[in-house]
Design an enzyme around this catalytic site. Structure first.
Site, mmCIF file in Angstrom:
data_model
loop_
_atom_site.group_PDB
_atom_site.id
_atom_site.type_symbol
_atom_site.label_atom_id
_atom_site.label_comp_id
_atom_site.label_asym_id
_atom_site.label_seq_id
_atom_site.Cartn_x
_atom_site.Cartn_y
_atom_site.Cartn_z
ATOM 1 N N SER A 116 5.074 4.678 -9.523
ATOM 2 C CA SER A 116 4.591 5.638 -8.703
ATOM 3 C C SER A 116 5.592 6.813 -8.398
ATOM 4 C CB SER A 116 4.307 4.890 -7.186
ATOM 5 O OG SER A 116 3.712 5.861 -6.617
ATOM 6 N N GLU A 250 -6.506 0.936 -9.125
ATOM 7 C CA GLU A 250 -5.481 1.851 -8.523
ATOM 8 C C GLU A 250 -6.391 3.267 -8.973
ATOM 9 O OE1 GLU A 250 -1.647 2.322 -9.815
ATOM 10 O OE2 GLU A 250 -2.082 2.839 -11.834
ATOM 11 N N HIS A 340 -1.787 -0.949 -7.030
ATOM 12 C CA HIS A 340 -0.714 -0.112 -7.368
ATOM 13 C C HIS A 340 0.569 -0.809 -7.019
ATOM 14 C CE1 HIS A 340 0.874 3.999 -7.997
ATOM 15 N NE2 HIS A 340 1.457 3.966 -6.681
#
Length: 431
Positions: A116, A250, A340
């Site tokens: 991320s 995600e 995620h």
């Protein structure tokens, strides 16, 4: 709480400082507003047992890490402000370069990895002139997307503010905290500084995932001297092997989209505009079940095609290979699917580190996934004896490596859907 937080954690199974083991440096995610290197999810003992020296560390986030203002810029000998969090990351890499031999590590084989915002950081460091020579491989999990892709506002290259723009927003933020001078800003308590930590940059908006965070990396002319695209076109990036990819649930896909034909068509109209009719022809839905399924199918195709476009650009300019993946395994004991960040325990081979009802299958997947990581960290290539072959991407390659429920090549999307998503990205306005 204080800014005196720049600590590292090191795991090693080396028996001597002469071992020269590959080094794996992890950068946590958290939207550039949160996170910490001692999170049990990042426990490095599993990878250390397989031959890596593992390093995690803290870097500053939120206003501590990414606040820019004109007075901070004027104070800087480099004429920049706003990238303190990235400077922390670079400082950690410099520490690794100077000291990791004492832990049996090889300073000439340093892999940086993150998920991320950590994945975005990996790409920023590959782009930064200040990290040249400190990075030899990169793993960007849920990170690299096509340069025209506005889907992930927190990560997208196109959402990086200029220094002038970040300074204007910094002044507004400071005024909201009743601070108009540098002395007043520095007199604010930690609690006051954290007020508004999760504020968004409302001057830009992505079509799906909303506004990016207010505090994020800045094109400051020093840490980030130029955009990634410009660096790549001029050959000014760190030309290192890269692994990057996405997760099944995600980027707009989930285990329970809750779509209806009406809401699905409204989404198509809002997101795709003039391309909506073509989208609905490629992803038709007449029932709630079909709307759910097509919501997920289109989101997954969109993310994989975007990453393939990024990889195509990389492969056309870089000498080093790029390896794409699509993570499909859902950790046990939860209903969010392959969400995620769901790959992290498997990357680290540390199911022991978190309290989930792990199964033998989970441990098998973690053992396999971590072998790819160890091979890549050691050689710049994830492949090895007994593993399904993971082919690097070339120009125009639209196949990713499935990791998780299965290990093998997976087509990103059929030709018509690939062409559609490519046109969609190309039609986006400059952000």
């Amino acid at each position: 709480m204080s800014e005196d937080c720049l600590n590292l954690n090191v795991w090693t199974a080396a028996e001597s400082s002469h071992d020269r083991r590959p080094v794996f440096v992890w950068i946590y995610g958290g939207r550039f507003t949160s996170g910490y290197g001692s999170d049990p999810t990042f426990d490095g003992a599993g990878l250390a047992e397989k031959g890596l020296v593992v390093v995690t560390f803290n870097y500053r986030t939120g206003p501590f890490g990414f606040l820019a203002t004109p007075v901070l810029t004027a104070e800087s000998p480099h004429g920049s402000s706003g990238n303190y969090g990235l400077l922390d990351q670079i400082a950690a890499l410099k520490w690794v370069h100077r000291n990791i031999k004492a832990f049996g590590g090889d300073p000439d084989r340093v892999t940086i990895a993150g998920q991320s915002a950590g994945a975005a950081s990996v790409l920023e460091l590959i782009n930064s002139p200040l990290a040249k020579g400190l990075v030899h491989r990169g793993i960007s999990e849920s990170g690299a997307r096509g340069t025209d892709d506005p889907e992930i506002a927190a990560l997208a290259e196109s959402y990086r503010p200029t220094l002038a723009g970040a300074e204007r927003q910094g002044l507004t933020w400071a005024a909201q905290h009743k601070a108009t001078t540098l002395a007043q800003m520095r007199a604010l308590s930690v609690e006051e500084l954290l007020d508004g930590l999760d504020d968004n940059d409302t001057t830009v908006e992505g079509p799906v995932n909303g506004h990016p965070p207010l505090f994020r990396p800045v094109l400051d002319g020093y840490v980030l001297a130029r955009t990634y695209e410009e660096s790549l076109s001029r050959g000014l990036h760190s030309d290192v092997p890269v692994i990057t990819g996405n997760n099944k649930d995600e980027s707009g896909a989930s285990t329970a989209p809750g779509a209806t034909p009406t809401s699905y068509q409204a989404m198509a109209s809002k997101k795709y505009g003039d391309l909506a009719d073509e989208f609905l022809a490629l992803y038709p839905a007449a029932t709630n079940a079909e709307a759910d399924a097509q919501t997920n199918a289109s989101a997954r195709d969109n993310s994989r095609v975007s990453t393939s476009l990024w990889a195509t650009e990389w492969a056309s300019r870089a000498k080093s290979p790029v390896f794409k993946y699509f993570w499909t395994h859902a950790p046990p004991g939860q209903t969010q699917g392959a969400y995620h960040g769901s790959e992290i325990n498997y990357i680290f081979d540390n199911p022991y580190a978190t309290d989930l009802p792990w199964t033998d299958d989970d441990r098998r997947i973690a053992a396999t996934m971590s072998r790819y990581v160890v091979n890549f960290s050691a050689h710049g290539d994830p492949n090895g004896r007994g593993l399904a072959h993971w082919a690097p991407s070339g120009p125009g390659s639209f196949t990713s490596m499935e990791l998780g429920d299965d290990f093998g090549p997976l087509l990103d999307a059929d030709a018509a859907r690939r062409a559609f998503h490519k046109r969609y990205f190309e039609a986006q306005p400059p952000w």
